[in-house]
Write an enzyme that holds these catalytic residues in place. Structure first.
Site, PDB file in Angstrom:
ATOM      1  N   HIS A 132      -6.899  -3.114   6.571  1.00  0.00           N
ATOM      2  CA  HIS A 132      -6.861  -2.532   7.911  1.00  0.00           C
ATOM      3  C   HIS A 132      -7.016  -3.680   8.911  1.00  0.00           C
ATOM      4  O   HIS A 132      -8.124  -4.092   9.224  1.00  0.00           O
ATOM      5  CB  HIS A 132      -7.938  -1.460   8.076  1.00  0.00           C
ATOM      6  CG  HIS A 132      -7.642  -0.232   7.263  1.00  0.00           C
ATOM      7  ND1 HIS A 132      -7.075   0.903   7.808  1.00  0.00           N
ATOM      8  CD2 HIS A 132      -7.762   0.019   5.953  1.00  0.00           C
ATOM      9  CE1 HIS A 132      -6.886   1.796   6.850  1.00  0.00           C
ATOM     10  NE2 HIS A 132      -7.299   1.286   5.700  1.00  0.00           N
ATOM     11  N   HIS A 188      -1.736   1.663   9.392  1.00  0.00           N
ATOM     12  CA  HIS A 188      -2.466   0.480   9.846  1.00  0.00           C
ATOM     13  C   HIS A 188      -1.640  -0.780   9.680  1.00  0.00           C
ATOM     14  O   HIS A 188      -0.737  -0.835   8.841  1.00  0.00           O
ATOM     15  CB  HIS A 188      -3.756   0.356   9.027  1.00  0.00           C
ATOM     16  CG  HIS A 188      -3.544   0.563   7.550  1.00  0.00           C
ATOM     17  ND1 HIS A 188      -3.289  -0.458   6.686  1.00  0.00           N
ATOM     18  CD2 HIS A 188      -3.463   1.705   6.799  1.00  0.00           C
ATOM     19  CE1 HIS A 188      -3.104   0.024   5.463  1.00  0.00           C
ATOM     20  NE2 HIS A 188      -3.187   1.348   5.490  1.00  0.00           N
ATOM     21  N   ASP A 219       0.883  -1.171   0.000  1.00  0.00           N
ATOM     22  CA  ASP A 219       0.000   0.000   0.000  1.00  0.00           C
ATOM     23  C   ASP A 219       0.920   1.220   0.000  1.00  0.00           C
ATOM     24  O   ASP A 219       1.742   1.381   0.905  1.00  0.00           O
ATOM     25  CB  ASP A 219      -0.856  -0.086   1.275  1.00  0.00           C
ATOM     26  CG  ASP A 219      -1.865   1.037   1.426  1.00  0.00           C
ATOM     27  OD1 ASP A 219      -1.968   1.888   0.534  1.00  0.00           O
ATOM     28  OD2 ASP A 219      -2.553   1.048   2.483  1.00  0.00           O
TER      29      ASP A 219
HETATM   30 MN    MN Z   1      -2.895   3.723   0.761  1.00  0.00          MN
HETATM   31 MN    MN Z   2      -2.926   2.663   3.782  1.00  0.00          MN
END
Ligand code: MN
Ligand code: MN
Length: 298
Positions: A161, A153, A93
């Protein structure tokens, strides 16, 4: 913990992010941007972990293009492109802010500096609250404000998450980072005139499966199976289902699933004073001596 897949996803995500950073997006629609960036992730052999977010100016996060979305990038805009690649559900991410108004270059730099400073402190056992302190201090020294109610996260297979938060401000308590767990750190920054918080907006164009419980509507149940088969519990966009259903019907079926709470819809997040927001993000795995930043350029 599948380090190999995390690293592979990270390499792909960082290559695509650098392509995004170096390209001139002025005049492109958010539809073209999201489709092109998602195509680059797939071309490199990963799946998208979530729809590419293209959040403009005071929209901090969670905007992805609608089918044929006409919103176009102007030569004064600041755009956060947040992208995710996954290999067997192991996610990278990462995000970059592209900025076409020199007045906000410092804002963008403060998000990058806060992320770099945070990464330099990390090893197993470091407290999440201390990462928050590093981020907050870096941003405030440069005259800006961290967004207090957005955070990084923990990550898990097919889960973006995974329950633990990496704050962007100092706070009491919190947990210590574990060796061989994956996390994302994502400083969000606004100007001195910003409130330093986001609120939910009206638009919701990112969705995720909530439950696989059947609805009694055969076609809605077919969509439910399609979502599970193609996206698992990861987020998706309307753009991703109009290949299988015509847009009007796709919307109707999606609304049935939302009403039945089989699917949840995520609202866009907007800076409370409607000030511009910049973001930077990395995915990382702490170890005894330091950290592997999976989305750092190799
Ligand atoms: Mn992201
Ligand atoms: Mn993220």
């Amino acid at each position: 913990m599948q380090t190999e897949q995390y690293i592979k996803a990270g390499k792909i995500a960082s290559d695509v992010r650098e392509m995004v950073r170096n390209k001139d997006w002025i005049g492109k629609s958010v539809y073209e941007i999201c489709e092109e960036v998602e195509g680059e992730i797939k071309k490199r052999g990963a799946k998208c972990a979530f729809p590419v977010n293209a959040s403009i100016n005071e929209i901090a996060a969670h905007y992805t293009a609608e089918p044929n979305d006409p919103i176009t990038i102007k030569d004064t805009d600041l755009v956060k492109i947040d992208l995710g690649a996954q290999i067997d559900g192991y996610i990278a991410d990462t995000a970059v802010t592209v900025c076409y108004d020199a007045q906000f270059d410092g804002l963008v730099q403060s998000a990058e500096d806060a992320l770099a400073n945070a990464m330099s402190t990390i090893k197993a056992g470091v407290k999440a609250s201390d990462i928050g302190r590093t981020i907050e201090t870096t941003i405030k020294k440069m005259g800006f404000k961290p967004i207090a109610n957005l955070s990084g996260h923990s990550l898990d297979q097919y889960t973006i998450h995974a329950g633990k938060s990496i704050p962007n401000i100092w706070s009491i308590g919190g947990f210590s980072l574990s060796e061989n767990s994956a996390y994302a750190c994502e400083p969000f920054v606004t100007t001195g005139d910003g409130g330093g918080f986001v609120r939910n907006g009206q638009i919701k164009n990112i969705f995720a499966l909530n439950s696989r419980k059947k609805t009694k509507n055969a076609e809605a149940d077919r969509l439910l199976d399609y979502i599970w088969t193609n996206f698992n519990m990861l987020p998706f966009a309307l753009r991703w289902i109009v290949k299988e259903w015509e847009e009007k019907q796709a919307k109707e079926l999606l609304n049935i699933l939302i009403k039945k709470k089989a699917v949840q819809a995520y609202p866009v997040l907007i800076e409370v004073n409607e000030q511009r927001v910049a973001q930077a993000e990395h995915t990382f795995i702490p170890n005894e001596d330091g950290v592997t930043v999976t989305t750092r350029i190799q």
